[in-house]
Design a protein around this motif. Structure first.
Motif, PDB file in Angstrom:
ATOM      1  N   TYR A   1      44.023  44.861  39.511  1.00 42.35           N
ATOM      2  CA  TYR A   1      42.995  45.413  38.636  1.00 42.35           C
ATOM      3  C   TYR A   1      42.738  46.845  39.072  1.00 42.35           C
ATOM      4  CZ  TYR A   1      41.795  40.398  38.566  1.00 42.35           C
ATOM      5  OH  TYR A   1      41.820  39.039  38.500  1.00 42.35           O
ATOM      6  N   ARG A   2      42.442  47.720  38.123  1.00 42.30           N
ATOM      7  CA  ARG A   2      42.019  49.085  38.443  1.00 42.30           C
ATOM      8  C   ARG A   2      40.663  49.304  37.787  1.00 42.30           C
ATOM      9  NH1 ARG A   2      46.078  52.818  36.533  1.00 42.30           N
ATOM     10  NH2 ARG A   2      47.166  52.311  38.452  1.00 42.30           N
ATOM     11  N   ILE A   3      39.702  49.716  38.609  1.00 45.89           N
ATOM     12  CA  ILE A   3      38.379  50.079  38.118  1.00 45.89           C
ATOM     13  C   ILE A   3      38.126  51.499  38.606  1.00 45.89           C
ATOM     14  CG2 ILE A   3      35.927  49.516  38.065  1.00 45.89           C
ATOM     15  CD1 ILE A   3      36.698  46.631  38.888  1.00 45.89           C
ATOM     16  N   GLY A   4      38.090  52.440  37.684  1.00 49.55           N
ATOM     17  CA  GLY A   4      38.011  53.850  38.067  1.00 49.55           C
ATOM     18  C   GLY A   4      39.288  54.228  38.782  1.00 49.55           C
ATOM     19  N   THR A   5      39.172  54.696  40.022  1.00 54.87           N
ATOM     20  CA  THR A   5      40.350  55.071  40.811  1.00 54.87           C
ATOM     21  C   THR A   5      40.707  54.009  41.844  1.00 54.87           C
ATOM     22  OG1 THR A   5      38.952  56.286  42.377  1.00 54.87           O
ATOM     23  CG2 THR A   5      39.885  57.536  40.535  1.00 54.87           C
ATOM     24  N   GLU A   6      39.928  52.935  41.920  1.00 53.17           N
ATOM     25  CA  GLU A   6      40.157  51.875  42.904  1.00 53.17           C
ATOM     26  C   GLU A   6      41.047  50.780  42.331  1.00 53.17           C
ATOM     27  OE1 GLU A   6      36.512  50.856  45.411  1.00 53.17           O
ATOM     28  OE2 GLU A   6      35.674  51.548  43.497  1.00 53.17           O
ATOM     29  N   GLU A   7      41.975  50.279  43.161  1.00 51.12           N
ATOM     30  CA  GLU A   7      42.815  49.145  42.777  1.00 51.12           C
ATOM     31  C   GLU A   7      42.458  47.943  43.632  1.00 51.12           C
ATOM     32  OE1 GLU A   7      46.988  49.971  42.684  1.00 51.12           O
ATOM     33  OE2 GLU A   7      46.742  51.534  41.168  1.00 51.12           O
ATOM     34  N   PHE A   8      42.479  46.754  43.019  1.00 52.79           N
ATOM     35  CA  PHE A   8      42.081  45.525  43.688  1.00 52.79           C
ATOM     36  C   PHE A   8      43.116  44.438  43.480  1.00 52.79           C
ATOM     37  CE2 PHE A   8      38.241  47.730  42.409  1.00 52.79           C
ATOM     38  CZ  PHE A   8      37.509  47.756  43.587  1.00 52.79           C
ATOM     39  N   GLU A   9      43.327  43.623  44.506  1.00 49.83           N
ATOM     40  CA  GLU A   9      44.135  42.421  44.402  1.00 49.83           C
ATOM     41  C   GLU A   9      43.261  41.327  43.798  1.00 49.83           C
ATOM     42  OE1 GLU A   9      47.364  42.045  45.285  1.00 49.83           O
ATOM     43  OE2 GLU A   9      47.479  44.141  45.916  1.00 49.83           O
ATOM     44  N   PRO A  10      43.793  40.527  42.875  1.00 49.00           N
ATOM     45  CA  PRO A  10      43.005  39.430  42.302  1.00 49.00           C
ATOM     46  C   PRO A  10      42.643  38.378  43.356  1.00 49.00           C
ATOM     47  CG  PRO A  10      44.922  39.897  40.943  1.00 49.00           C
ATOM     48  CD  PRO A  10      45.084  40.680  42.210  1.00 49.00           C
ATOM     49  N   VAL A  11      41.445  37.846  43.247  1.00 48.52           N
ATOM     50  CA  VAL A  11      40.986  36.732  44.063  1.00 48.52           C
ATOM     51  C   VAL A  11      40.978  35.516  43.144  1.00 48.52           C
ATOM     52  CG1 VAL A  11      39.041  35.767  45.340  1.00 48.52           C
ATOM     53  CG2 VAL A  11      39.534  38.217  45.497  1.00 48.52           C
ATOM     54  N   PRO A  12      41.673  34.433  43.519  1.00 47.89           N
ATOM     55  CA  PRO A  12      41.716  33.264  42.637  1.00 47.89           C
ATOM     56  C   PRO A  12      40.321  32.663  42.404  1.00 47.89           C
ATOM     57  CG  PRO A  12      43.341  33.069  44.389  1.00 47.89           C
ATOM     58  CD  PRO A  12      42.470  34.236  44.722  1.00 47.89           C
ATOM     59  N   ILE A  13      40.002  32.413  41.146  1.00 42.03           N
ATOM     60  CA  ILE A  13      38.772  31.708  40.780  1.00 42.03           C
ATOM     61  C   ILE A  13      39.109  30.732  39.659  1.00 42.03           C
ATOM     62  CG2 ILE A  13      37.165  33.515  41.485  1.00 42.03           C
ATOM     63  CD1 ILE A  13      36.911  34.326  38.571  1.00 42.03           C
ATOM     64  N   TYR A  14      38.319  29.671  39.577  1.00 44.78           N
ATOM     65  CA  TYR A  14      38.576  28.626  38.598  1.00 44.78           C
ATOM     66  C   TYR A  14      37.281  28.285  37.877  1.00 44.78           C
ATOM     67  CZ  TYR A  14      42.643  28.291  41.591  1.00 44.78           C
ATOM     68  OH  TYR A  14      43.757  28.602  42.315  1.00 44.78           O
ATOM     69  N   ASP A  15      37.406  27.804  36.661  1.00 44.77           N
ATOM     70  CA  ASP A  15      36.275  27.317  35.868  1.00 44.77           C
ATOM     71  C   ASP A  15      35.223  28.376  35.551  1.00 44.77           C
ATOM     72  OD1 ASP A  15      37.431  24.803  35.808  1.00 44.77           O
ATOM     73  OD2 ASP A  15      36.427  24.187  37.644  1.00 44.77           O
ATOM     74  N   LEU A  16      35.618  29.620  35.518  1.00 47.00           N
ATOM     75  CA  LEU A  16      34.725  30.703  35.112  1.00 47.00           C
ATOM     76  C   LEU A  16      35.432  31.505  34.019  1.00 47.00           C
ATOM     77  CD1 LEU A  16      33.394  31.955  38.563  1.00 47.00           C
ATOM     78  CD2 LEU A  16      32.138  30.665  36.854  1.00 47.00           C
ATOM     79  N   PRO A  17      35.212  31.126  32.759  1.00 44.94           N
ATOM     80  CA  PRO A  17      35.929  31.810  31.677  1.00 44.94           C
ATOM     81  C   PRO A  17      35.588  33.289  31.588  1.00 44.94           C
ATOM     82  CG  PRO A  17      34.323  30.248  30.804  1.00 44.94           C
ATOM     83  CD  PRO A  17      34.306  30.113  32.284  1.00 44.94           C
ATOM     84  N   GLN A  18      36.619  34.080  31.298  1.00 47.38           N
ATOM     85  CA  GLN A  18      36.509  35.531  31.133  1.00 47.38           C
ATOM     86  C   GLN A  18      35.958  36.227  32.367  1.00 47.38           C
ATOM     87  OE1 GLN A  18      35.527  35.293  26.465  1.00 47.38           O
ATOM     88  NE2 GLN A  18      35.160  37.258  27.394  1.00 47.38           N
ATOM     89  N   CYS A  19      36.253  35.677  33.559  1.00 43.77           N
ATOM     90  CA  CYS A  19      35.774  36.268  34.810  1.00 43.77           C
ATOM     91  C   CYS A  19      36.936  36.583  35.740  1.00 43.77           C
ATOM     92  CB  CYS A  19      34.822  35.323  35.528  1.00 43.77           C
ATOM     93  SG  CYS A  19      33.242  35.114  34.701  1.00 43.77           S
TER      94      CYS A  19
END
Length: 64
Positions: free
Chosen positions: A29-47
């Motif tokens: 994911y990129r938010i502004g100039t920062e890049e992030f590795e995804p953290v697995p999450i379950y049962d949270l739609p559109q999150c």
């Protein structure tokens, strides 16, 4: 790209609720100039979850 419409914290993570999720494969994911590795999450739609202590409410998330 998606917009952050809500957020909440769980320990060192921030969970971001988005207005829409992409229909394409992504590795980061990129938010502004920062890049992030995804953290697995379950049962949270559109999150997504990232490791951060900042607020991203109203920001745009790019899926890369």
């Amino acid at each position: 790209m998606s917009k952050v419409v809500e957020e909440f914290r769980i320990r060192q993570y921030v969970v971001l609720k988005l207005d829409k999720m992409p229909q394409v494969h992504y590795k980061k994911y990129r938010i502004g100039t920062e890049e992030f590795e995804p953290v697995p999450i379950y049962d949270l739609p559109q999150c997504i979850a990232i490791t951060s202590d900042k607020s991203y409410l109203g920001e745009t998330v790019e899926f890369i």
